[in-house]
Motif scaffolding. Structure first.
Motif, PDB file in Angstrom:
ATOM      1  N   ALA A 167       4.849  -4.339 -16.701  1.00  0.00           N
ATOM      2  CA  ALA A 167       5.236  -5.458 -17.560  1.00  0.00           C
ATOM      3  C   ALA A 167       4.931  -6.777 -16.861  1.00  0.00           C
ATOM      4  CB  ALA A 167       6.718  -5.362 -17.909  1.00  0.00           C
ATOM      5  N   VAL A 168       5.304  -6.840 -15.574  1.00  0.00           N
ATOM      6  CA  VAL A 168       5.005  -8.053 -14.798  1.00  0.00           C
ATOM      7  C   VAL A 168       3.506  -8.305 -14.811  1.00  0.00           C
ATOM      8  CG1 VAL A 168       4.985  -9.064 -12.483  1.00  0.00           C
ATOM      9  CG2 VAL A 168       7.007  -7.851 -13.289  1.00  0.00           C
ATOM     10  N   ALA A 204       9.832   4.381 -14.406  1.00  0.00           N
ATOM     11  CA  ALA A 204      10.514   3.143 -14.783  1.00  0.00           C
ATOM     12  C   ALA A 204      10.064   2.003 -13.878  1.00  0.00           C
ATOM     13  CB  ALA A 204      12.019   3.325 -14.690  1.00  0.00           C
ATOM     14  N   MET A 205       9.962   2.331 -12.593  1.00  0.00           N
ATOM     15  CA  MET A 205       9.492   1.348 -11.608  1.00  0.00           C
ATOM     16  C   MET A 205       8.089   0.887 -11.962  1.00  0.00           C
ATOM     17  SD  MET A 205      10.332   0.196  -8.430  1.00  0.00           S
ATOM     18  CE  MET A 205       9.570  -0.361  -6.932  1.00  0.00           C
ATOM     19  N   SER A 206       7.221   1.855 -12.272  1.00  0.00           N
ATOM     20  CA  SER A 206       5.840   1.530 -12.631  1.00  0.00           C
ATOM     21  C   SER A 206       5.804   0.670 -13.888  1.00  0.00           C
ATOM     22  CB  SER A 206       5.038   2.804 -12.886  1.00  0.00           C
ATOM     23  OG  SER A 206       4.802   3.468 -11.686  1.00  0.00           O
ATOM     24  N   LEU A 207       6.667   1.002 -14.836  1.00  0.00           N
ATOM     25  CA  LEU A 207       6.702   0.278 -16.100  1.00  0.00           C
ATOM     26  C   LEU A 207       7.074  -1.180 -15.883  1.00  0.00           C
ATOM     27  CD1 LEU A 207       6.079   1.990 -18.594  1.00  0.00           C
ATOM     28  CD2 LEU A 207       8.444   1.613 -19.306  1.00  0.00           C
ATOM     29  N   LEU A 208       8.044  -1.377 -15.000  1.00  0.00           N
ATOM     30  CA  LEU A 208       8.488  -2.732 -14.693  1.00  0.00           C
ATOM     31  C   LEU A 208       7.334  -3.544 -14.119  1.00  0.00           C
ATOM     32  CD1 LEU A 208      11.160  -4.457 -14.533  1.00  0.00           C
ATOM     33  CD2 LEU A 208      11.086  -3.938 -12.098  1.00  0.00           C
ATOM     34  N   LEU A 209       6.672  -2.934 -13.131  1.00  0.00           N
ATOM     35  CA  LEU A 209       5.531  -3.621 -12.523  1.00  0.00           C
ATOM     36  C   LEU A 209       4.427  -3.844 -13.553  1.00  0.00           C
ATOM     37  CD1 LEU A 209       5.356  -1.920  -9.051  1.00  0.00           C
ATOM     38  CD2 LEU A 209       5.496  -4.358  -9.463  1.00  0.00           C
ATOM     39  N   MET A 249       1.618  -1.573  -8.646  1.00  0.00           N
ATOM     40  CA  MET A 249       2.146  -0.600  -9.607  1.00  0.00           C
ATOM     41  C   MET A 249       1.467   0.752  -9.430  1.00  0.00           C
ATOM     42  SD  MET A 249       1.634  -0.811 -13.713  1.00  0.00           S
ATOM     43  CE  MET A 249      -0.122  -0.599 -13.649  1.00  0.00           C
ATOM     44  N   SER A 277      12.315   8.101 -12.965  1.00  0.00           N
ATOM     45  CA  SER A 277      12.736   6.874 -12.301  1.00  0.00           C
ATOM     46  C   SER A 277      11.549   6.179 -11.648  1.00  0.00           C
ATOM     47  CB  SER A 277      13.840   7.161 -11.277  1.00  0.00           C
ATOM     48  OG  SER A 277      13.356   8.034 -10.299  1.00  0.00           O
TER      49      SER A 277
END
Ligand SMILES: Nc1ncnc2c1ncn2[C@@H]1O[C@H](COP(=O)(O)OP(=O)(O)OP(=O)(O)O)[C@@H](O)[C@H]1O
Ligand SMILES: [Mg+2]
Lengths: 421, 229
Positions: free
Chosen positions: A301-302, A294-299, A51, A291
């Motif tokens: 969350a994981v 958003a990618m960082s946020l997804l990672l 991330m 954008s």
């Protein structure tokens, strides 16, 4: 009293080494179990590293793109942003003129310079080669605003604009497609069947934040474009005005000044919709940044979910371990271990577990980031901070989830513990 | 010689739900330095309960207990851990060694919690193993030792911190008779060198090694006799 304290500190020092040794032995005894327990932490930390690597890479790309567009830029396009709720695209109305650009330059104190542009697409032919590209008509200020020098030949001059000279500057992509590796300067090309002399070759810019090729372009003098290339019934109109503010701090002030000036010039008063709109390029970049966020946020969350699950797994295994080793705890207590010795021992074990998991995760995350950057040709940066944050975080997970089982161990009654089978 | 242990009117009441059970009902006796005491009595007579109190693993419900002149009753858990560490050595029926841990490290354990530096620890542990006749076995794990050898390791561990008393609850309970004899020989040997030993046993043969025999019944002492060896 004083002597005793020295003794205590000395005792603790020896304990730490010994505790580490005991903890390592305990983990080695159940290698497979230790590994499986670590898995959640490994995945979580790997995600944290990936991330941060992707995020840092994205920031790097964006800042490069900001540099490629030129800094502190405001774009004025004709047509209001909204008109009766429906967005009107640029060029829908023909109200922006090169005089507006001149006025902006002259009257807005926060504006350094401004360049009107017209835009068209069309075929460019050289010999038997042809290439379809974007044709931009503009003034010499354009190249200051976008910080875009030529690598060979010369840039556009004021005399080219005044005299509507049939000269042009080629972007790298156009030059490559028409001329290959030969120098195009001095050659004749036909743009929309009109012959032009190539006077300069522009430096490479690369991709824009929206992903288009900024080098796929030809620049001609504004007036030449208005007369020969853009079939408009209003010869003085322009497609857009590009403005450079004096500094980043003056960016929004400049935008306000431009708005006020153009409203006044276009006689827009009260609640009347303006027939132009301004856009700040940093807003456009903010979209790109979003954008990547958003990618960082997804990672992220994981990462947090797997760290949480991993931490619970650690807690579970540590509780099992405490139960399994009840007798050992009883022996240690009978022999003189204090509550805190036992607490420290199990905490050490939990933290060691998560830290080893963290180290493996860091390596895995680094490898993953490298693969991502290979496949997507998206740069990823692994910083010392991100590695240390991940490492500290893995330790913190161990402390947090190891505390309850360790406290349970330390709270055992030695007699019961010794009797436990 | 001074008194190492002095119990006065010790009572221990266990509460289970609304039931109360008095496992020790007024136990008083003293042990002088250098004595070898055997505690005998039927199962359930309160021997282990008494040993747990002597070992500072449990508090009496009432009565006073002086260990080496210190009143143990009011001490907090950490002080008690320190007392167990420095003044007492335990030998259990089930050996209670740490599995997958070399003999020498088992013996070192009390010294770890006493804060003795590693080098000195190793040195003392090896000397204690030598003393119980296990020189050369220091690297063996408990699973690589016979029952008698394991109990010797446990005795070495009890000895290593030079305690005031060694407390042994049925030390030969898990051993065959010839190994029991060896272990009792070792105890006698240690006792001759001045170490105080209190031992619980069911076997009269084993008890004959001790110089004094205290007999329990139903939480009370019914006999306290000197035996000539
Ligand atoms: N934690 C406890 N809670 C309730 N009762 C207990 C507890 N510990 C011991 N007792 C009771 O106290 C009595 C004495 O037990 P203790 O273990 O001292 O006997 P013992 O003399 O050592 O017997 P053995 O020779 O079988 O080991 C027993 O009746 C036992 O049930
Ligand atoms: Mg018993």
């Amino acid at each position: 009293m004083r002597e005793r304290r020295v003794f205590e500190i000395k005792g603790l020092h020896v304990d730490l080494l010994q505790t580490l040794k005991i903890a390592l032995r305990a983990l080695r005894t159940n290698k497979m179990r230790s590994f499986l327990t670590m898995l959640g932490i490994i995945i979580g930390i790997a995600a944290v590293i990936a991330m941060m690597a992707v995020g840092a890479g994205a920031r790097h790309v964006i800042s490069q793109q900001i540099a490629s567009i030129g800094s502190n830029i405001i774009l004025v396009i004709p047509g209001s942003t909204t008109s009766g709720g429906i967005r009107i695209g640029s060029g829908a109305s023909q109200t922006l003129t090169s005089d507006d650009a001149k006025a902006i330059m002259a009257e807005c104190p926060s504006v350094e310079t401004a360049a009107p542009t017209v835009r068209s697409t069309g075929q460019v032919v050289y010999g038997n080669m042809n290439w379809s590209t974007i044709i931009m008509g503009s003034t010499p200020e354009m190249f200051d605003i976008r910080e875009w020098p030529v690598t060979s030949g010369r840039s556009l001059g004021q005399q080219d604009v005044d005299g509507a000279a049939k000269v042009c500057l080629l972007g790298q992509t156009v030059a490559e497609n028409l001329f290959g590796s030969t120098d195009p300067v001095g050659k004749m090309v036909r743009i929309k069947k009109v012959p032009f002399t190539v006077v300069g070759l522009l430096e490479r810019k690369g991709q824009s934040p929206q992903g288009s090729d900024q080098d796929d372009v030809i620049f001609v003098p504004l007036r030449t474009a208005q007369r020969k290339l853009v079939g408009s019934q209003f010869p003085n109109t322009v497609g857009a005005v590009m403005i450079k503010a004096r500094s980043e701090a003056l960016l929004s002030k400049a935008e306000d000044e431009v708005n006020d000036l153009l409203k006044q010039r276009h006689r827009i008063t009260g609640s009347k919709e303006p027939d132009f709109s301004t856009r700040n390029l940093s807003e456009i970049l903010a979209v790109a940044e979003q954008s990547s966020k958003a990618m960082s946020l997804l990672l992220g969350a994981v990462a947090s979910i797997s760290l949480l699950v991993g931490g619970i797994g650690i807690m579970n295994i540590m509780l099992v371990s405490v139960t399994e080793r009840t007798r050992e705890i009883g022996i240690r207590m009978a022999i003189g271990a204090r509550k805190n010795d036992i607490l420290l021992q199990f905490m050490t074990e939990a933290v060691l577990l998560t830290m080893i998991g963290g180290l493996i995760g860091i390596c895995l995350g680094g490898a993953g980031a490298m693969v991502v950057s290979r496949i997507l040709s998206w740069p990823t940066l692994i910083s010392v901070e991100s590695v240390s944050i991940a490492f500290i975080f893995s330790g913190a997970v161990g402390i947090f989830f190891g505390f309850y089982p360790a406290r349970k161990a330390a709270g055992l009654n030695p007699i019961d513990a010794l009797r436990y089978e | 010689m001074g008194e190492v242990i002095s119990l006065k009117d010790i009572r221990r009441v266990f509460t289970m739900g609304d039931q109360q059970f008095e496992a020790l009902r007024g136990i008083s006796f003293s042990v002088a330095e250098g004595e070898f005491v055997a505690i005998m009595g039927a199962s359930g007579s309160g021997k282990s309960t008494c040993m747990n109190i002597l070992g500072c693993l449990d508090h009496p419900s009432s009565g006073t207990y002086l260990l080496d002149g210190l009143d143990v009753a009011g001490m907090d858990l950490n002080r008690l851990a320190g007392i167990r560490n420095k003044k007492l050595g335990f030998v259990f029926q089930g050996f209670n060694l740490l599995a997958r841990t070399p003999a020498v490290e088992n013996v070192e354990l009390p010294l770890v919690y006493a804060g003795v530096p590693a080098k000195e620890r190793r040195h003392k542990a090896l000397a204690a193993l030598e003393q119980v006749g296990l020189g050369g076995k220091e690297g063996n794990h408990p699973s690589q030792l016979s029952g008698g050898q394991q109990q010797r390791v446990a005795i070495a561990r009890a000895l290593v911190n030079s305690p005031a008393v060694i407390l042994a609850d049925e030390p030969t309970g898990n051993l065959d008779s010839s190994t029991s004899e060896e272990i009792m020989g070792l105890f006698t040997d240690l006792n001759r060198r001045g170490i105080t030993i209190i031992m619980v046993t069911h076997e009269p043969d084993v008890a004959t090694y001790a110089g004094r025999r205290i007999t329990f019944r139903d939480g009370q002492i019914i006999g306290d006799t000197m035996t000539n060896q």
